[in-house]
Design a protein around this motif. Structure first.
Motif, PDB file in Angstrom:
ATOM      1  N   UNK A  90       0.786  -1.291  -0.107  1.00 29.33           N
ATOM      2  CA  UNK A  90      -0.166   0.020   0.069  1.00 29.33           C
ATOM      3  C   UNK A  90       0.885   1.398   0.000  1.00 29.33           C
ATOM      4  N   UNK A  91       2.005   1.154   0.845  1.00 31.03           N
ATOM      5  CA  UNK A  91       2.555   2.470   0.798  1.00 31.03           C
ATOM      6  C   UNK A  91       3.453   2.946  -0.352  1.00 31.03           C
ATOM      7  N   UNK A 147     -13.844   0.677 -13.991  1.00 33.91           N
ATOM      8  CA  UNK A 147     -13.266   1.777 -14.504  1.00 33.91           C
ATOM      9  C   UNK A 147     -12.577   1.725 -15.739  1.00 33.91           C
ATOM     10  N   UNK A 175     -12.553  -5.672  -8.947  1.00 30.43           N
ATOM     11  CA  UNK A 175     -14.065  -5.206  -9.496  1.00 30.43           C
ATOM     12  C   UNK A 175     -14.044  -3.675  -9.825  1.00 30.43           C
ATOM     13  N   UNK A 176     -13.583  -2.922  -8.966  1.00 28.88           N
ATOM     14  CA  UNK A 176     -13.354  -1.518  -9.054  1.00 28.88           C
ATOM     15  C   UNK A 176     -12.753  -0.970 -10.266  1.00 28.88           C
ATOM     16  N   UNK A 232      -8.030   1.824  -2.197  1.00 25.57           N
ATOM     17  CA  UNK A 232      -9.119   2.142  -3.170  1.00 25.57           C
ATOM     18  C   UNK A 232      -9.188   3.607  -3.433  1.00 25.57           C
ATOM     19  N   UNK A 233      -8.924   4.610  -2.935  1.00 24.44           N
ATOM     20  CA  UNK A 233      -8.789   5.989  -3.212  1.00 24.44           C
ATOM     21  C   UNK A 233      -7.858   6.027  -4.433  1.00 24.44           C
ATOM     22  N   UNK A 275      -6.137  -4.247  -1.774  1.00 22.28           N
ATOM     23  CA  UNK A 275      -6.780  -2.976  -1.364  1.00 22.28           C
ATOM     24  C   UNK A 275      -6.179  -2.802   0.069  1.00 22.28           C
ATOM     25  N   UNK A 276      -5.535  -3.713   0.452  1.00 13.97           N
ATOM     26  CA  UNK A 276      -4.952  -3.744   1.954  1.00 13.97           C
ATOM     27  C   UNK A 276      -3.797  -4.978   2.034  1.00 13.97           C
ATOM     28  N   UNK A 321     -11.651  -7.001  -4.306  1.00 21.26           N
ATOM     29  CA  UNK A 321     -12.433  -5.605  -4.129  1.00 21.26           C
ATOM     30  C   UNK A 321     -11.746  -4.705  -5.161  1.00 21.26           C
TER      31      UNK A 321
END
Lengths: 551, 551
Positions: A314-315, A401, A396-397, A353-354, A379-380, A393
């Motif tokens: 993530x970082x 997009x 799918x997003x 996610x963002x 996502x994590x 997760x």
């Protein structure tokens, strides 16, 4: 593993049967598009996209040692005979020609052949079909088509065998994998690939660098363009449909990863970084890229431009190393297309996610809408053993997009090699992500599947519900655990609530009372008057909201 | 179930130990906030939020027949003695008082007590604590705090026992459930709830309508306000912390569901619809709502205003029935707050990804930012047996956009009652969704967990990686399957790639070569010069990119 899952992967899916659709009008007689057809108890049929190949057709006898029938052999031979210089689907599409492969995917996707041709010609979609893999059933990867799923298989030095890998491939495609990548790195790498290719009904991708490194004795610094090229040619001859090439890992990007939390996590990326480091020269995949294009062009192999510098946690998401490489991949995709080589672009990785949308927006912009092919993203980082879910997760997003194909992640990610159960869990999770994205994109016809299943659910057609499920075996076995008796399969209540509390039963009563379709167009007063009348009628009938179990 | 999972739910989590943090300065001596602490092999500690209660503390002897120690008893008694008329946390907050419960959650959430008080006073957060449930450890639900997860338990007429339900509760909180809802509908409904409450370290929610219907002999038309009221009072006396009330299912909304594909899928919603239908009168929960507020106020029970008309399939999402009810829930939330009753709002259901954001935006607008508490939503209907995943996708997204608490969905959704494995799968999936949302919202400190795990991964500290995992047992067992030997836990490669192909190893070499932190601030020329020097040094050292296995 349930008792159903333990059964062979080479039998029809229970509750479904294989059917074949003809090609478009005027198409070849030998063009038959396989579908999975679910016959419902109300007499209707639901037709679903089918990736499982001849294995689920009881009319076809398969034999791993013989391989699958080469369904495209004639098409390829005829094209070679007619003297047209084009070899790639991109080349044909640009010349205005609709190939049988394009017709095939048009039927599969319920689109016009001309639409398929246009999307390929524009580089917005790829149709990976090595001329030496005639066994594969054509499929298309592009944001204006159904979202696709890739399953990675492949042994490593640590474990697994050829048989296991072929079985994993068959198993993965049974549950919906649209392509498989053979990422073997251990012994028998060539033989494993041969068996997988001859038995695979879907396109097969590889990372040739892995085999090249084996040949270099595992020493990155002893890799060379010549050794790599020969490896690519050998794999091309075998029939590999798409190849991951880490040509975007440039010498000047390597230091950008030193400040990262988890550095370089792509195997291919790290091998090329090590090579650059040892030689202090530019990545030979980059400097020889045009030559590589010519080889891939000759076989109609699709580029999958690898993201060797993708974030591994993530970082590290969306950092300079990642996006610097992406800009280079954009440059390379233009070179590939100039050589008429079909091209897709690989993407991350681990992204909160963002920060996901920026990835696909930037990729689409920098790579002229070349299909995006992403791993997750996760996502994590906190859930090893559940990374099919952390990444499902994100998948799918990112597919919603605009990502065209999703590379699955299994529960064993970061921990070990996936076994049969893990492969299935990964494929099913990713089919969910892909279908959720198809719905969100408003893909024509996508919702029919959901609607058919919801109708069956509301009408207590349990068998139809199981048969329509993405995984009929597990759905049925879960229901069996609570209500094993056969009559329960036709019972008008759900096992969660028991007969008295079933909301669907009550709801059906409401529907019967008010009639369906609803009192649309009536005024509030008319509705109230109607409701009062219905209420009295309902009371006279004994206020029965629970239908008897026997009806 | 792995061998680790089969062990009791009443032992410390392997690799973690229970610790307690003191309250804020000037706080009570008896205020001790439990945390899960992971001691890492590099000497650092990672402190994680802990919902597991005394069961994971070897210092506390628990006995299901005695129940948990009533940690809040003194706090409640002292407040009752001081003559302040306020009873609810909302009332105290509005009067400017910071309760011990607010201090407790401030420590848990790493926030200032005054911030907690303000959020509660504004109605943006709730702190569900029935004065008769002194055993519970205070927690807060609001979009400006960590996203919470609820696990449903409860028997039905069809199966399960009291012991099983208590065990499910303990098991669910062990894996991170922040609240549990007891949705029992069968026999022993009162006794089951008593056992759950006395042994639950987290707030317990119910749907009193289910018990009321049992008392009415299962006949919706024989329900009445009086029967319902008495049921609520009895449950309030037992200590239920929040109650789902389907007061928004108005008579005039019922016909709006007749045109739906799956009608009314909420049990409570369908029961109230049946009652309205039978009597042709307005929902008694709506007409008696102010009286209900007074009861809930007297015990500090939090409203969870139920979405009885939530969509039950993709086709019914965001329709008029659903949003009409939501507007009424907004009206009711204002009435509840006027009575100083804490209030949250329940949400769907089944919603495709592109329609999710509208749900939370509309709820926040119509309900003055009252906490949103959503079931999923499921993003597709095609995957019965995997609805923890179809809904985990929607849950992560809706939480990112502002949902405060997620109601889990298990793999058995639509098929049967969840067993122990299903409860765990549901909780873990939803903890992933909640944490992914915390990251996406930029919740302060949320990423520390990911960073600690990623550091451990990059440094091949396998034991730390397992111990930091959301589910250490499964992470460890998956790794054991591929590389069972103890030395493999300290091996400097991953089982996926084998020793030669480990990108993390290569990447560490890169990092060591360029030094970390990176050459930030250097010019491109300086970097190139440095790289050349390093490259030579690297070559002199033998071009070793693979560290020996023994180091």
């Amino acid at each position: 593993m349930t008792k159903h899952e333990a059964s062979t992967s080479r039998t029809p899916v229970i509750g479904s049967h294989k059917a074949y659709l003809p090609g478009p009008t005027g198409s070849r007689a030998d063009l038959r598009v396989p579908v999975r057809r679910v016959h419902l108890s109300d007499g209707k049929d639901v037709t679903l996209y089918d990736t499982s190949g001849p294995y689920t057709d009881p009319e076809v006898e398969t034999d791993v040692r013989r391989g699958l029938p080469p369904l495209r052999r004639e098409w390829i031979a005829e094209r070679a005979a007619d003297g047209t210089p084009a070899v790639t689907q991109l080349a044909y599409a640009r010349r205005g020609l609709i190939t049988p492969e394009m017709e095939f995917v048009a039927v599969r996707e319920n689109r016009a052949p001309e639409f398929v041709r246009e999307e390929i010609a524009a580089g917005r979609a790829v149709l990976p079909v090595n001329v030496n893999h005639p066994e594969s059933e054509p499929m298309i990867i592009g944001k204006n088509f159904l979202v696709k799923v890739n399953a990675n298989i492949g042994n490593s030095a640590v474990s697994s065998s050829i048989d296991e890998e072929v079985e994993k491939m068959t198993w993965a495609t049974r549950w919906g994998a649209d392509t498989v990548m053979d990422l073997s790195t251990g012994r028998d790498i060539h033989a494993t690939r041969e068996w997988v290719l001859r038995n695979s009904p879907v396109p097969v991708g590889t990372v040739p660098l892995y085999e090249a490194l084996e040949k270099a004795g595992g020493k990155a610094e002893e890799l060379s363009w010549e050794l790599y090229r020969d490896t690519v040619v050998a794999q091309a001859e075998q029939g590999v449909d798409y190849m991951t090439v880490h040509a975007g890992v440039l010498l000047r990007y390597v230091p950008l990863t030193a400040r990262r939390k988890t550095g370089i996590v792509s195997r291919g990326g790290s091998i090329m970084a090590a090579w650059c480091l040892a030689h202090h020269e530019e990545n030979f995949l980059y400097t020889h890229f045009a030559e590589l294009c010519e080889i891939l062009r000759a076989y109609d192999i699709t580029f999958s431009l690898g993201d060797g510098l993708r974030p591994g946690c993530i970082a590290d998401a969306n950092d300079e190393a990642q996006f610097a490489e992406l800009r280079t991949l954009g440059e390379l995709s233009r070179i590939a297309r100039a050589h008429e080589v079909q091209t897709m672009i690989e993407g991350p990785g681990h992204v909160p996610m963002h920060k996901i949308k920026e990835n696909v927006d930037l990729q689409q912009e920098l790579c002229d809408e070349a299909p995006f092919y992403t791993l997750g993203p996760l996502t994590t980082d906190i859930a090893p053993a559940y990374d099919h879910i952390t990444s499902g997760i994100g998948a799918a997003m990112i597919a919603w997009w605009g990502t065209a194909m999703l590379c699955y992640v299994t529960p064993k990610e970061h921990l070990g090699l996936p076994d049969r159960d893990d492969v299935k869990a990964g494929v099913i999770t990713y089919k969910i992500a892909a279908h959720a994205a198809d719905l969100a994109k408003g893909h024509p016809g996508a919702q029919q599947w959901d609607d058919a299943l919801s109708d069956a659910r509301f009408e207590f057609r349990w068998e139809d519900q199981f048969n329509l499920a993405l995984d009929p075996d597990t759905a049925r076995s879960y229901h069996d655990e609570t209500l094993p008796a056969a009559p329960a399969k036709t019972a008008h209540f759900c096992s969660m609530c028991g007969p008295k509390f079933c909301s669907m039963k009550i709801s059906r009563t409401v529907m019967e009372t008010y009639g369906s379709p609803s009192p649309e167009g009536l005024t509030q007063e008319e509705i109230q008057a109607g409701m009062l009348a219905k209420s009295r009628e309902f009371a006279r009938a004994g206020n029965r909201v629970y239908l008897p179990l026997t009806d």
